[in-house]
Design a protein around this motif. Structure first.
Motif, PDB file in Angstrom:
ATOM      1  N   ASN A  33       0.775  -1.234   0.081  1.00 15.65           N
ATOM      2  CA  ASN A  33      -0.012  -0.053   0.150  1.00 15.65           C
ATOM      3  C   ASN A  33       0.924   1.176   0.011  1.00 15.65           C
ATOM      4  OD1 ASN A  33       1.094   0.232   2.766  1.00 15.65           O
ATOM      5  ND2 ASN A  33      -0.724  -1.063   3.454  1.00 15.65           N
ATOM      6  N   ALA A  61      -8.734  -5.171   2.294  1.00 13.67           N
ATOM      7  CA  ALA A  61      -9.990  -4.481   1.784  1.00 13.67           C
ATOM      8  C   ALA A  61      -9.338  -3.399   0.755  1.00 13.67           C
ATOM      9  CB  ALA A  61     -10.232  -3.640   3.266  1.00 13.67           C
ATOM     10  N   PRO A  63      -8.762   0.053  -1.004  1.00 15.88           N
ATOM     11  CA  PRO A  63      -8.556   1.517  -0.551  1.00 15.88           C
ATOM     12  C   PRO A  63      -9.766   2.416  -1.007  1.00 15.88           C
ATOM     13  CG  PRO A  63      -7.790   1.227  -2.789  1.00 15.88           C
ATOM     14  CD  PRO A  63      -7.941  -0.137  -2.383  1.00 15.88           C
ATOM     15  N   SER A  64      -9.901   3.327  -0.219  1.00 19.57           N
ATOM     16  CA  SER A  64     -11.066   4.317  -0.697  1.00 19.57           C
ATOM     17  C   SER A  64     -10.699   4.946  -1.777  1.00 19.57           C
ATOM     18  CB  SER A  64     -11.078   5.422   0.338  1.00 19.57           C
ATOM     19  OG  SER A  64     -10.231   6.153   0.463  1.00 19.57           O
ATOM     20  N   ALA A  65     -11.651   5.699  -2.488  1.00 17.66           N
ATOM     21  CA  ALA A  65     -11.380   6.489  -3.752  1.00 17.66           C
ATOM     22  C   ALA A  65     -10.255   7.617  -3.625  1.00 17.66           C
ATOM     23  CB  ALA A  65     -12.668   7.112  -4.198  1.00 17.66           C
ATOM     24  N   MET A  66     -10.250   8.155  -2.465  1.00 17.35           N
ATOM     25  CA  MET A  66      -9.151   9.300  -2.145  1.00 17.35           C
ATOM     26  C   MET A  66      -7.838   8.334  -1.935  1.00 17.35           C
ATOM     27  SD  MET A  66      -8.968  11.994   0.883  1.00 17.35           S
ATOM     28  CE  MET A  66     -10.636  12.755   0.387  1.00 17.35           C
ATOM     29  N   GLU A  67      -7.658   7.318  -1.295  1.00 19.73           N
ATOM     30  CA  GLU A  67      -6.538   6.549  -1.111  1.00 19.73           C
ATOM     31  C   GLU A  67      -5.939   5.973  -2.288  1.00 19.73           C
ATOM     32  OE1 GLU A  67      -7.412   4.788   3.679  1.00 19.73           O
ATOM     33  OE2 GLU A  67      -8.174   3.584   1.860  1.00 19.73           O
ATOM     34  N   GLU A  68      -6.998   5.686  -3.320  1.00 18.36           N
ATOM     35  CA  GLU A  68      -6.483   4.925  -4.516  1.00 18.36           C
ATOM     36  C   GLU A  68      -6.015   6.248  -5.284  1.00 18.36           C
ATOM     37  OE1 GLU A  68      -8.671   3.303  -8.451  1.00 18.36           O
ATOM     38  OE2 GLU A  68      -9.445   2.483  -6.384  1.00 18.36           O
ATOM     39  N   GLU A  69      -6.445   7.332  -5.544  1.00 18.87           N
ATOM     40  CA  GLU A  69      -5.777   8.591  -6.275  1.00 18.87           C
ATOM     41  C   GLU A  69      -4.475   8.625  -5.465  1.00 18.87           C
ATOM     42  OE1 GLU A  69      -7.035   9.578  -9.031  1.00 18.87           O
ATOM     43  OE2 GLU A  69      -8.663   7.792  -8.587  1.00 18.87           O
TER      44      GLU A  69
END
Length: 249
Positions: A33, A61, A63-69
Motif C-alpha cells: 500500500n 480491503a 482503498p477508498s477512492a481518495m486513497e486510491e488516487e
C-alpha cells in the motif's frame, strides 16, 4: 548469489535487512500500500541491492477512492524510482474466507495494468488458479506483455496460455516439498522462470522455524535443476539472466 524476484523487505525488522541482503545479488522489493511503498522507496535509496516495486496487495480491503488516487499519484511521481508495478492482483485467498465482490478488485487491477503500460514498467501479479485467467484477459486486452506471476499456481490451460504470451513465473522455497509446485516447474519453460522467497512469509518442512531469507532460493534452484535435468549452476545462470533482463538490472 541469486536474485530474489519477490520479497516484502519492508516487513522485516530494520536491523535484519543488511544481513538478508548479504545473501542475494539483488532483491525486487514489492509493496502492499502507500505506506509500504514509502518504506520500500527508502530501502531502495539506502541499499543498492534493493530494487523497488510499487503497488497494492489485493488480499486486503480495497482503498477508498481518495486513497486510491493518492497511491496512483504517488507512483507516478516516483516512477523513476521503481523497476515495476507490484504487487497487484486479485484476492483469491480472501475469497476463501468470506464473500468478496470481485468486480472492484478487477477494476483496480485493470487500472494498475494501464499504469504499467503508461510508465513502461513490468507488472508483478498476485493471481492464482482461476484468477490467473482473469489477469490474462486484462493483460491481453491492453497488450501488456511484460508480466510476472509470482508464486504461481494454476491449471494446464492457463499455464499454456501464459507460456504462449511469454509471461514469467517465480518459484518459492515450497517447491522443495509441494508436488503441485513441482508440476508447474515441470510444465513451465525455465527461460520464463525466476526464483523468489516472498519473505517474510514462512515455509515448512526443511525451513520450519527459520526466518525466510534469500539463502532458501539455493534449495529451490536445486529442485528446478533436478526437474529440468540440468546442473544447479546452469539453472542458476539461466534464471539469473532471466531476472536481470526482465527487470533491467
Amino acid at each position: 548469489m541469486l536474485i530474489d524476484a519477490h520479497i516484502h523487505l519492508d516487513q522485516y525488522l530494520e536491523n535484519e535487512v543488511p544481513t538478508l541482503l548479504e545473501e542475494a545479488e539483488h532483491v525486487i522489493a514489492v509493496s502492499m500500500n502507500i505506506e509500504s511503498c514509502e518504506k520500500t522507496l527508502k530501502l531502495s535509496k539506502t541499499f543498492a541491492k534493493v530494487k523497488a516495486a510499487f503497488g497494492f496487495h489485493p488480499e486486503q480491503a480495497l482503498p477508498s477512492a481518495m486513497e486510491e488516487e493518492a497511491l496512483f499519484d504517488w507512483i507516478r511521481q516516483h516512477a523513476h524510482d521503481t523497476v515495476a508495478i507490484g504487487e497487484v492482483g486479485l484476492p483469491y485467498y480472501l475469497k476463501q474466507e468470506k464473500a468478496v465482490d470481485d468486480r472492484p478488485y478487477m477494476e483496480l487491477l485493470e487500472r494498475f495494468i494501464l499504469l504499467a503500460k503508461e510508465l513502461n514498467k513490468p507488472i508483478i501479479l498476485h493471481a492464482v488458479y482461476e484468477d490467473a485467467a482473469i489477469a490474462c484477459d486484462l493483460l491481453e486486452k491492453h497488450h501488456v506483455k511484460k508480466a510476472h506471476f509470482h508464486w504461481f499456481k494454476g491449471d494446464e490451460e492457463v499455464i499454456e496460455r501464459m507460456i504462449q504470451n511469454g509471461y514469467f513465473i517465480s518459484v518459492t522455497p515450497d517447491c522443495t516439498y509441494e508436488t503441485e509446485i513441482q508440476q508447474v516447474i515441470k510444465k513451465y519453460p525455465i527461460e520464463l522462470m525466476m526464483v523468489e522467497t516472498d519473505g517474510p512469509w514462512p515455509f515448512e518442512d526443511p525451513f520450519d522455524n527459520k526466518r525466510t531469507s534469500p539463502w532458501m532460493m539455493n534449495h529451490s534452484m536445486e529442485v528446478i535443476a533436478s526437474i529440468k535435468g540440468i546442473t544447479t549452476q546452469e539453472a542458476a545462470r539461466i534464471i539469473t539472466r532471466n531476472t536481470t533482463i526482465f527487470y533491467n538490472l
